[in-house]
Design a protein around this motif. Structure first.
Motif, PDB file in Angstrom:
ATOM      1  N   ALA A   1      41.660   6.376  17.766  1.00 36.42           N
ATOM      2  CA  ALA A   1      42.506   5.313  17.220  1.00 36.42           C
ATOM      3  C   ALA A   1      43.929   5.814  16.976  1.00 36.42           C
ATOM      4  N   ARG A   2      44.101   7.130  16.924  1.00 31.40           N
ATOM      5  CA  ARG A   2      45.428   7.716  16.732  1.00 31.40           C
ATOM      6  C   ARG A   2      45.969   8.320  18.025  1.00 31.40           C
ATOM      7  N   GLY A   3      45.369   7.923  19.130  1.00 30.41           N
ATOM      8  CA  GLY A   3      45.905   8.291  20.432  1.00 30.41           C
ATOM      9  C   GLY A   3      45.495   9.653  20.944  1.00 30.41           C
ATOM     10  N   VAL A   4      44.514  10.295  20.281  1.00 25.48           N
ATOM     11  CA  VAL A   4      44.033  11.597  20.756  1.00 25.48           C
ATOM     12  C   VAL A   4      42.713  11.375  21.487  1.00 25.48           C
ATOM     13  N   GLU A   5      42.727  11.602  22.795  1.00 30.47           N
ATOM     14  CA  GLU A   5      41.538  11.357  23.607  1.00 30.47           C
ATOM     15  C   GLU A   5      40.745  12.643  23.790  1.00 30.47           C
TER      16      GLU A   5
ATOM     17  N   ARG B   1      34.688  21.149  26.069  1.00 34.43           N
ATOM     18  CA  ARG B   1      35.686  20.802  27.076  1.00 34.43           C
ATOM     19  C   ARG B   1      37.020  20.549  26.361  1.00 34.43           C
ATOM     20  N   ALA B   2      38.110  20.731  27.088  1.00 30.62           N
ATOM     21  CA  ALA B   2      39.444  20.494  26.534  1.00 30.62           C
ATOM     22  C   ALA B   2      40.190  19.522  27.436  1.00 30.62           C
ATOM     23  N   ARG B   3      41.043  18.690  26.825  1.00 28.41           N
ATOM     24  CA  ARG B   3      41.830  17.737  27.608  1.00 28.41           C
ATOM     25  C   ARG B   3      43.276  17.807  27.138  1.00 28.41           C
ATOM     26  N   VAL B   4      44.179  18.001  28.094  1.00 27.32           N
ATOM     27  CA  VAL B   4      45.605  18.020  27.768  1.00 27.32           C
ATOM     28  C   VAL B   4      46.067  16.579  27.559  1.00 27.32           C
ATOM     29  N   GLN B   5      46.773  16.342  26.450  1.00 28.62           N
ATOM     30  CA  GLN B   5      47.262  15.009  26.122  1.00 28.62           C
ATOM     31  C   GLN B   5      48.642  14.792  26.749  1.00 28.62           C
ATOM     32  N   PRO B   6      49.070  13.543  26.857  1.00 29.95           N
ATOM     33  CA  PRO B   6      50.376  13.282  27.498  1.00 29.95           C
ATOM     34  C   PRO B   6      51.539  14.033  26.836  1.00 29.95           C
ATOM     35  N   ASP B   7      51.444  14.327  25.527  1.00 30.91           N
ATOM     36  CA  ASP B   7      52.555  15.016  24.852  1.00 30.91           C
ATOM     37  C   ASP B   7      52.449  16.545  24.966  1.00 30.91           C
ATOM     38  N   GLY B   8      51.448  17.022  25.716  1.00 25.68           N
ATOM     39  CA  GLY B   8      51.320  18.464  25.908  1.00 25.68           C
ATOM     40  C   GLY B   8      50.376  19.132  24.924  1.00 25.68           C
ATOM     41  N   SER B   9      49.931  18.419  23.900  1.00 27.49           N
ATOM     42  CA  SER B   9      48.942  18.997  22.987  1.00 27.49           C
ATOM     43  C   SER B   9      47.583  19.039  23.693  1.00 27.49           C
TER      44      SER B   9
ATOM     45  N   GLY C   1      48.678  22.005  18.967  1.00 32.82           N
ATOM     46  CA  GLY C   1      49.990  21.403  19.197  1.00 32.82           C
ATOM     47  C   GLY C   1      50.581  21.849  20.518  1.00 32.82           C
ATOM     48  N   ALA C   2      51.542  21.077  21.005  1.00 32.90           N
ATOM     49  CA  ALA C   2      52.167  21.385  22.288  1.00 32.90           C
ATOM     50  C   ALA C   2      52.911  22.720  22.213  1.00 32.90           C
ATOM     51  N   LEU C   3      52.904  23.440  23.340  1.00 32.07           N
ATOM     52  CA  LEU C   3      53.566  24.738  23.444  1.00 32.07           C
ATOM     53  C   LEU C   3      55.050  24.608  23.137  1.00 32.07           C
ATOM     54  N   ARG C   4      55.614  23.488  23.538  1.00 33.93           N
ATOM     55  CA  ARG C   4      57.041  23.285  23.400  1.00 33.93           C
ATOM     56  C   ARG C   4      57.406  22.824  21.984  1.00 33.93           C
ATOM     57  N   GLY C   5      56.781  23.432  20.985  1.00 35.46           N
ATOM     58  CA  GLY C   5      57.168  23.254  19.591  1.00 35.46           C
ATOM     59  C   GLY C   5      57.443  21.838  19.152  1.00 35.46           C
ATOM     60  N   ALA C   6      58.224  21.698  18.081  1.00 29.70           N
ATOM     61  CA  ALA C   6      58.634  20.411  17.533  1.00 29.70           C
ATOM     62  C   ALA C   6      57.472  19.426  17.600  1.00 29.70           C
ATOM     63  N   ASP C   7      56.297  19.942  17.389  1.00 26.36           N
ATOM     64  CA  ASP C   7      55.096  19.126  17.549  1.00 26.36           C
ATOM     65  C   ASP C   7      54.994  18.130  16.410  1.00 26.36           C
ATOM     66  N   SER C   8      54.523  16.960  16.723  1.00 27.77           N
ATOM     67  CA  SER C   8      54.346  15.994  15.647  1.00 27.77           C
ATOM     68  C   SER C   8      52.894  15.563  15.509  1.00 27.77           C
ATOM     69  N   VAL C   9      52.090  15.716  16.561  1.00 25.39           N
ATOM     70  CA  VAL C   9      50.757  15.112  16.525  1.00 25.39           C
ATOM     71  C   VAL C   9      49.888  15.735  15.423  1.00 25.39           C
ATOM     72  N   CYS C  10      49.902  17.063  15.282  1.00 27.16           N
ATOM     73  CA  CYS C  10      49.076  17.701  14.255  1.00 27.16           C
ATOM     74  C   CYS C  10      49.551  17.314  12.851  1.00 27.16           C
ATOM     75  N   ASP C  11      50.878  17.293  12.661  1.00 25.34           N
ATOM     76  CA  ASP C  11      51.434  16.893  11.364  1.00 25.34           C
ATOM     77  C   ASP C  11      51.027  15.461  11.035  1.00 25.34           C
ATOM     78  N   ARG C  12      51.130  14.629  12.051  1.00 25.08           N
ATOM     79  CA  ARG C  12      50.808  13.211  11.876  1.00 25.08           C
ATOM     80  C   ARG C  12      49.324  13.043  11.500  1.00 25.08           C
ATOM     81  N   LEU C  13      48.462  13.752  12.205  1.00 30.64           N
ATOM     82  CA  LEU C  13      47.023  13.646  11.933  1.00 30.64           C
ATOM     83  C   LEU C  13      46.698  14.169  10.534  1.00 30.64           C
TER      84      LEU C  13
END
Lengths: 230, 94
Positions: A68-72, A79-87, A101-113
């Motif tokens: 529901a928060r966009g993490v598939e 198994r692991a799945r790369v998300q569109p934002d790189g996480s 979180g995405a390698l390219r820092g400034a990650d928001s998904v983990c903070d948001r969750l």
């Protein structure tokens, strides 16, 4: 209050690490020679990604709550799945997830969750803080499979352990999560384990890497390679 | 190397696992007498042949059940506890 530090902060500084901000994260940017580290990453490199964000969730409702928060999450455990934002979303079991979180820092998904985690209790999805509890390293390059074979009983060759595979197993006698998510054509194994054993794991990996001419690398090299493969 | 087929993680070296002992029904706490409790807590059946045991995969903190032949040490079958227990199940009656 001090800034959050990697559990191996002392060890990497002693090895000549330059710690600074790069792409929104305060981490080891390089060890003095970013160009050489790009070549080393392709051969055999070890990067400390512990300053990057990560968070876990567990419970019968964890999968739906994350969806529901966009993490598939992948359908099957391990198994692991790369998300569109790189996480990277990892299914550790039918009812437990780990989000890197995405390698390219400034990650928001983990903070948001994490910020919305209390809401998950309603549907029995419970957050597991993983930032302080787990180290996160990346072992990269053509010799990574051979190097892991010295430390781990699971077959890590691509035929048995393709991209997206996850093994929760023993690495140098430590409990660890091993995740293969390549950067383009360069093999990358993400290694996560108990942060109390991080210095031991780091030293064991560097020791095992010697015969393959491996070396520690900084985020700057990995970011350069990530850009190259985009 | 002895291999244990884990229902979550697949075949793994036995060193990654710990045995949790026989699967036995918990006595009803309201009705069991002292002798029944002592038998449940302290006495093992220690049978020769195929026994049903709890096993634990340490790296994932994952409990499952294995049927194992104690004479040959052959692992006959491993499966999830939910085959035997429902999450909301009442304790077995003695």
């Amino acid at each position: 209050m001090t800034e959050p530090r990697s559990p191996i902060d002392d060890a990497v500084r002693a090895a000549g690490a330059v710690v600074g901000e790069h792409a929104g994260v305060t981490a080891v940017t390089d060890y003095g020679d970013p160009e050489a580290e790009i070549a080393a990453s392709r051969r055999l490199g070890l990067a400390d990604l512990s300053p990057l964000a990560r968070v876990g969730f567990r419970g019968p409702g964890a999968r739906e709550w994350l969806a529901a928060r966009g993490v598939e999450l992948p359908d099957e455990p391990n198994r692991a799945r790369v998300q569109p934002d790189g996480s990277i979303a990892i299914a550790r079991s039918w009812t437990e997830a780990l989000v890197l979180g995405a390698l390219r820092g400034a990650d928001s998904v983990c903070d948001r969750l994490e910020a919305g985690a209390a809401d998950g209790h309603r549907v029995r999805a419970y957050s597991l803080p993983r930032f302080d509890g787990m180290f996160w390293f990346a072992l990269t390059g053509a010799s990574a499979v051979d190097c892991l074979a010295k430390l781990c009983g699971v077959d890590m060759r691509e035929s048995a352990f393709p991209v997206g595979s996850v093994a929760q197993t023993s690495l140098a006698r430590l409990n660890a999560v091993i995740v293969r998510v390549d950067l383009g054509d360069m093999p990358v194994f993400h290694l996560l384990g108990d942060s109390a054993s991080a210095e031991y794991a780091w030293a064991s990996l560097l020791d095992a890497m010697q015969e393959f001419d491996g070396r520690p690398v900084g985020l700057r090299a990995l970011h350069a390679l990530a850009r190259e493969f985009e | 190397m002895k291999i244990m087929p884990c229902p979550l993680n697949g075949p793994r070296p036995i060193q990654e696992f710990t045995c949790g002992g026989e699967v036995v029904a918990t006595p009803n706490p309201d009705r069991a007498d002292a002798e029944t409790w002592a038998d449940y807590l302290f006495l093992h059946h220690n049978a020769a042949g195929i026994v049903r045991e709890w096993w634990y995969h340490v790296p994932t903190s994952f409990w499952f059940i294995a049927d194992r032949n104690t004479v040959t040490d052959e692992i006959v079958r491993t499966f999830l506890p939910r085959e035997l227990f429902r999450p909301d199940a009442q304790r077995d009656q003695p």
